[in-house]
Motif scaffolding. Sequence first.
Motif, short mmCIF file in Angstrom:
data_model
loop_
_atom_site.label_atom_id
_atom_site.label_comp_id
_atom_site.label_asym_id
_atom_site.label_seq_id
_atom_site.Cartn_x
_atom_site.Cartn_y
_atom_site.Cartn_z
N LEU A 32 34.52 -5.58 -10.87
CA LEU A 32 33.44 -6.76 -10.41
C LEU A 32 32.68 -6.28 -9.74
N ARG A 33 32.43 -4.79 -8.74
CA ARG A 33 31.41 -4.54 -8.46
C ARG A 33 30.13 -4.35 -8.97
N LEU A 34 29.30 -5.28 -7.99
CA LEU A 34 28.03 -5.17 -8.95
C LEU A 34 27.15 -4.04 -8.88
N ASN A 35 26.13 -3.15 -9.91
CA ASN A 35 26.17 -2.73 -10.45
C ASN A 35 26.87 -1.29 -11.09
N ASN A 36 28.40 -1.69 -11.21
CA ASN A 36 28.91 -1.42 -11.88
C ASN A 36 28.54 -0.46 -13.16
N ARG A 37 27.93 -0.98 -13.90
CA ARG A 37 27.01 -0.14 -15.46
C ARG A 37 26.66 1.23 -14.55
N LYS A 66 22.46 18.10 -10.28
CA LYS A 66 23.71 17.87 -9.11
C LYS A 66 23.03 16.64 -8.04
N ILE A 67 21.92 17.62 -7.58
CA ILE A 67 21.53 17.39 -6.21
C ILE A 67 20.70 16.09 -6.68
N ALA A 68 19.65 16.10 -7.53
CA ALA A 68 19.38 14.21 -8.14
C ALA A 68 20.60 13.26 -8.25
N LEU A 69 21.63 13.47 -9.25
CA LEU A 69 22.72 12.88 -9.76
C LEU A 69 23.90 12.41 -7.79
N SER A 70 23.89 13.32 -7.18
CA SER A 70 24.18 13.10 -6.08
C SER A 70 23.26 12.13 -4.95
N ASN A 71 22.22 11.86 -5.46
CA ASN A 71 21.68 11.56 -4.22
C ASN A 71 21.05 10.09 -5.22
N GLY A 72 21.25 9.71 -6.21
CA GLY A 72 20.88 8.60 -6.60
C GLY A 72 21.88 7.77 -7.02
N HIS A 73 23.49 8.50 -7.02
CA HIS A 73 24.44 8.26 -6.31
C HIS A 73 24.86 7.13 -4.98
N PHE A 74 24.48 7.62 -3.84
CA PHE A 74 24.59 7.58 -2.78
C PHE A 74 23.14 6.37 -2.48
N VAL A 75 21.69 6.18 -3.15
CA VAL A 75 20.93 5.47 -3.07
C VAL A 75 21.52 3.88 -3.91
N VAL A 76 22.77 4.10 -4.44
CA VAL A 76 23.39 2.96 -5.60
C VAL A 76 24.58 2.26 -4.75
N GLN A 77 24.87 3.43 -3.57
CA GLN A 77 25.98 2.85 -2.93
C GLN A 77 25.19 1.72 -2.22
N LEU A 78 24.28 2.45 -1.72
CA LEU A 78 23.60 2.00 -0.66
C LEU A 78 22.90 0.15 -0.99
N LEU A 79 22.77 0.31 -2.33
CA LEU A 79 22.18 -0.89 -2.99
C LEU A 79 23.12 -2.37 -3.18
N THR A 80 24.36 -1.64 -3.49
CA THR A 80 24.99 -1.77 -3.66
C THR A 80 25.94 -2.98 -2.80
N SER A 81 25.99 -2.13 -1.45
CA SER A 81 25.90 -2.51 -0.42
C SER A 81 25.84 -3.76 0.65
N ILE A 82 24.46 -3.96 0.09
CA ILE A 82 23.61 -5.24 0.20
C ILE A 82 22.98 -6.10 -0.56
N GLY A 83 24.20 -5.82 -1.89
CA GLY A 83 23.79 -7.28 -2.64
C GLY A 83 22.29 -6.70 -3.58
N PRO A 109 20.44 -5.37 -6.88
CA PRO A 109 21.02 -5.49 -8.32
C PRO A 109 19.82 -4.56 -8.89
N ILE A 110 20.45 -3.27 -9.55
CA ILE A 110 19.32 -2.65 -10.11
C ILE A 110 19.75 -2.56 -11.43
N PHE A 111 18.26 -2.89 -11.92
CA PHE A 111 18.15 -2.94 -13.69
C PHE A 111 18.31 -2.37 -14.22
N ASN A 112 18.41 -0.93 -13.87
CA ASN A 112 18.52 0.43 -15.34
C ASN A 112 18.49 1.28 -14.46
#
Length: 163
Positions: free
Chosen positions: A50-55, A80-97, A99-102
């Motif tokens: 059910l999590r926002l940005n699950n896709r 791996k660094i780009a993936l880690s940083n991207g994942h971190f920012v997706v977590q931040l954006l998800t936590s504040i609601g 949505p990420i388009f793509n």
Amino acid sequence: MHTLIANYSTPSEFQRDQYLTATVPTAFTIDRFRSSSLSVFADGPHTQELRLNNRIFKLLEEFSELEDNWDEDEANAPSKIALSNGHFVVQLLTSIGQPIFNTAPGPTGEIMLDIRDIANSKSVELIFYPSRSVAVYFPENGRPFQRDFQADNLPEVLRWLNQ
């Protein structure tokens, strides 16, 4: 109306850990990001579907499995660094609601996150390279522009996008 409400079933017991949210301060370095003012809210695995940005999370996981020449045009595998940083920012954006388009991998190992306003009239692409990160702004009218990006800049980026 009472009859309609009475037809809804309400579980009598909830598991306490199902609704716990942990605040994790980010006063540490995650690859090239440092932030002392942002927090990540993590939820349990039972809410994964059910999590926002699950896709977006699933796509980032798939990108981690790409190998060199994934596009058959000699593109590098995502860093791996780009993936880690991207994942971190997706977590931040998800936590504040937010949505990420793509999201998409790039040919030099970068990861791009495309964030748009509600009307789809403005967008920001956050691009995480192995050695740096940038935000590319696409205004409703006018020319796109680019700035360096760090996690501490995220509130400023979102203010611009959602104003």
